[in-house]
Design a protein around this motif. Structure first.
Motif, short mmCIF file in Angstrom:
data_model
loop_
_atom_site.label_atom_id
_atom_site.label_comp_id
_atom_site.label_asym_id
_atom_site.label_seq_id
_atom_site.Cartn_x
_atom_site.Cartn_y
_atom_site.Cartn_z
N ALA A 131 4.45 21.88 53.05
CA ALA A 131 4.88 22.25 54.40
C ALA A 131 4.98 23.77 54.55
O ALA A 131 4.51 24.34 55.56
CB ALA A 131 6.22 21.59 54.72
N LEU A 132 5.58 24.43 53.59
CA LEU A 132 5.73 25.89 53.66
C LEU A 132 4.37 26.58 53.73
O LEU A 132 4.16 27.49 54.53
CB LEU A 132 6.52 26.39 52.45
N THR A 133 3.44 26.12 52.90
CA THR A 133 2.11 26.72 52.89
C THR A 133 1.42 26.53 54.24
O THR A 133 0.81 27.45 54.79
CB THR A 133 1.25 26.12 51.77
N GLY A 134 1.51 25.31 54.78
CA GLY A 134 0.87 25.05 56.06
C GLY A 134 1.42 25.92 57.18
O GLY A 134 0.67 26.38 58.05
N LEU A 135 2.72 26.17 57.14
CA LEU A 135 3.35 26.98 58.18
C LEU A 135 3.02 28.47 58.03
O LEU A 135 2.92 29.20 59.03
CB LEU A 135 4.86 26.78 58.15
N LEU A 136 2.85 28.94 56.80
CA LEU A 136 2.59 30.37 56.57
C LEU A 136 1.11 30.73 56.53
O LEU A 136 0.75 31.90 56.69
CB LEU A 136 3.25 30.83 55.27
N LEU A 137 0.26 29.74 56.33
CA LEU A 137 -1.16 30.02 56.13
C LEU A 137 -1.80 30.81 57.28
O LEU A 137 -2.57 31.75 57.02
CB LEU A 137 -1.92 28.73 55.88
N PRO A 138 -1.51 30.48 58.54
CA PRO A 138 -2.12 31.29 59.61
C PRO A 138 -1.73 32.77 59.52
O PRO A 138 -2.51 33.65 59.87
CB PRO A 138 -1.56 30.65 60.89
N SER A 146 -5.70 37.56 50.37
CA SER A 146 -4.44 36.83 50.24
C SER A 146 -4.63 35.60 49.35
O SER A 146 -5.73 35.05 49.25
CB SER A 146 -3.89 36.43 51.61
N ARG A 147 -3.54 35.17 48.72
CA ARG A 147 -3.62 34.05 47.77
C ARG A 147 -2.41 33.13 47.89
O ARG A 147 -1.29 33.60 48.12
CB ARG A 147 -3.69 34.56 46.32
N VAL A 148 -2.68 31.85 47.72
CA VAL A 148 -1.62 30.85 47.54
C VAL A 148 -1.68 30.41 46.09
O VAL A 148 -2.69 29.86 45.65
CB VAL A 148 -1.82 29.64 48.47
N VAL A 149 -0.62 30.67 45.35
CA VAL A 149 -0.55 30.29 43.93
C VAL A 149 0.51 29.21 43.78
O VAL A 149 1.67 29.41 44.15
CB VAL A 149 -0.20 31.50 43.03
N THR A 150 0.11 28.07 43.26
CA THR A 150 1.04 26.95 43.09
C THR A 150 1.22 26.67 41.61
O THR A 150 0.24 26.54 40.86
CB THR A 150 0.53 25.70 43.83
N VAL A 151 2.48 26.58 41.19
CA VAL A 151 2.80 26.39 39.78
C VAL A 151 2.87 24.90 39.46
O VAL A 151 3.70 24.17 40.01
CB VAL A 151 4.11 27.09 39.41
N SER A 152 1.99 24.46 38.58
CA SER A 152 1.97 23.07 38.12
C SER A 152 2.60 23.00 36.73
O SER A 152 3.49 23.79 36.40
CB SER A 152 0.54 22.53 38.14
N SER A 153 2.16 22.08 35.92
CA SER A 153 2.76 21.87 34.60
C SER A 153 1.82 21.06 33.73
O SER A 153 0.99 20.29 34.23
CB SER A 153 4.09 21.12 34.76
N MET A 154 1.99 21.20 32.42
CA MET A 154 1.28 20.31 31.50
C MET A 154 1.65 18.85 31.77
O MET A 154 0.90 17.94 31.43
CB MET A 154 1.62 20.67 30.05
N ALA A 155 2.79 18.66 32.39
CA ALA A 155 3.26 17.30 32.68
C ALA A 155 2.39 16.57 33.69
O ALA A 155 2.56 15.37 33.90
CB ALA A 155 4.71 17.34 33.18
N GLU A 298 0.43 15.33 55.17
CA GLU A 298 0.52 15.74 56.57
C GLU A 298 1.36 14.74 57.37
O GLU A 298 2.19 15.15 58.20
CB GLU A 298 -0.88 15.85 57.18
N GLU A 299 1.17 13.47 57.10
CA GLU A 299 1.93 12.45 57.83
C GLU A 299 3.42 12.53 57.50
O GLU A 299 4.27 12.42 58.40
CB GLU A 299 1.38 11.07 57.47
N LEU A 300 3.75 12.73 56.23
CA LEU A 300 5.15 12.75 55.82
C LEU A 300 5.88 14.00 56.30
O LEU A 300 7.06 13.94 56.65
CB LEU A 300 5.25 12.64 54.30
N THR A 301 5.19 15.13 56.29
CA THR A 301 5.84 16.39 56.66
C THR A 301 5.72 16.73 58.15
O THR A 301 6.49 17.53 58.67
CB THR A 301 5.26 17.57 55.86
N GLY A 302 4.71 16.17 58.80
CA GLY A 302 4.44 16.54 60.20
C GLY A 302 3.78 17.88 60.31
O GLY A 302 3.71 18.45 61.42
N ILE A 303 3.27 18.42 59.21
CA ILE A 303 2.62 19.73 59.19
C ILE A 303 1.11 19.56 59.05
O ILE A 303 0.63 18.90 58.14
CB ILE A 303 3.13 20.60 58.01
N THR A 304 0.36 20.14 59.97
CA THR A 304 -1.09 20.16 59.87
C THR A 304 -1.54 21.59 59.63
O THR A 304 -0.93 22.53 60.12
CB THR A 304 -1.76 19.62 61.14
#
Length: 307
Positions: A131-138, A146-155, A298-304
């Motif tokens: 949701a945060l990314t969708g709102l800030l992307l424009p 510009s870059r969106v960096v998302t932290v994942s995990s070995m998990a 998108e359905e759960l957050t209401g963010i497109t």
């Protein structure tokens, strides 16, 4: 790109003029990411749930680096209302955003739900950042590089699957599998976002990273049966939070990075070491699952998204 094996914080290029928003940055990996970016000239925004802790972290950064430009923004990723409020405030306060680092997360929590009724790990680690990314992307699309960096995990490989038939774990709960689902979702989100950005020929890119096994507060919810092994292995394999931040920093700043890449430690099992390009699981690259997760998110957050 060059996959040199000794990339370190000193290799972060000058960030003067760039604005970086980092979630969960009052402690651990997020804090060290923020401190390094501030030291190299970026205006850093600590997007945190606890403002007092965020302000204390900002003071630590400016004490160590008096020229650092650090601000604090309240953000609770477990509340979509808070995400919307934070995004609105960020867009008003900062005419441009160059880096969004989706770092915050919870791990192995007992069964809980967010304000909006989502399972806490999936809701916080994935849906809140989606949701945060969708709102800030424009706002970011106006900025070249510009870059969106998302932290994942070995998990994302451990007991991990996207349980589309029960995303919120209502018919049973396994805290380890639920964490794995959220971290797999982080990677699937990155890959699908990058594909959409490239299709629209946007200059913004999406990149992922993981810290290996780092010494952070995330382990406070470690299941009791895993604690003896954790105590035994910590001195052998766990690296500092500052080292754990390096894959994120490289993903965020290395000029040779391209969209859709994934960075992690270079050591055995990707548990520790300097950052290099690493490979995600085969499942993480499943395009059909990525697109299905995107639609559900998108359905759960209401963010497109504008892509």
């Amino acid at each position: 790109m060059s996959n040199r094996d000794n990339w370190a914080a000193v290799d972060v290029p000058d960030q003067t003029g760039r604005v970086a928003v980092i979630t969960g940055s009052n402690t651990g990996i997020g804090y060290h990411t923020a401190a390094a970016l501030a030291k190299h000239g970026a205006r850093v925004v600590l997007a945190v749930r606890d403002v007092a802790k965020g302000e204390a972290a900002a003071k630590r950064i400016t004490k160590a680096c008096p020229q650092a430009d650090v601000a604090v923004q309240e953000l609770d990723l477990s509340s979509l209302a808070s995400v919307r409020a934070a995004a609105s405030a960020l867009k008003i306060t900062h005419p441009r955003i160059d880096l969004l680092i989706n770092n915050a997360g919870v791990m192995y929590t007992p069964k809980q739900t967010t304000v909006d009724g989502f399972e806490l790990q999936f809701g916080t680690n994935h849906l809140g950042h989606f949701a945060l990314t969708g709102l800030l992307l424009p706002h970011m699309a106006r900025r070249a590089g510009s870059r969106v960096v998302t932290v994942s995990s070995m998990a994302h490989r451990i007991m991990a699957a996207i349980h589309f038939d029960d995303l919120q774990w209502e018919s049973g709960y396994n805290r380890i599998a639920a964490y794995g689902q959220s971290k797999l979702a982080n990677l699937m989100f990155t890959y699908e976002l990058q594909r959409r950005l490239a299709a629209k020929r946007k200059s913004t890119i999406a990149v992922a990273a993981h810290p290996g096994t780092a010494n952070t507060e995330l382990t406070r919810y470690l299941p009791p049966f895993l604690r003896p092994a954790d105590r035994l292995l910590t001195p052998l394999v766990v690296q500092s939070a500052a080292m754990g931040a390096l894959p994120t920093l490289r993903a965020a700043t290395d000029p040779e990075v391209t969209g859709g890449q994934y960075f992690g430690p270079s050591g055995i099992g990707e548990q520790r070491g300097h950052p290099k390009l690493v490979e995600a699981s085969k499942q993480a690259h499943d395009v059909e699952l990525q697109q299905r997760l995107w639609t559900v998110s998108e359905e759960l957050t209401g963010i497109t998204f504008p892509v």
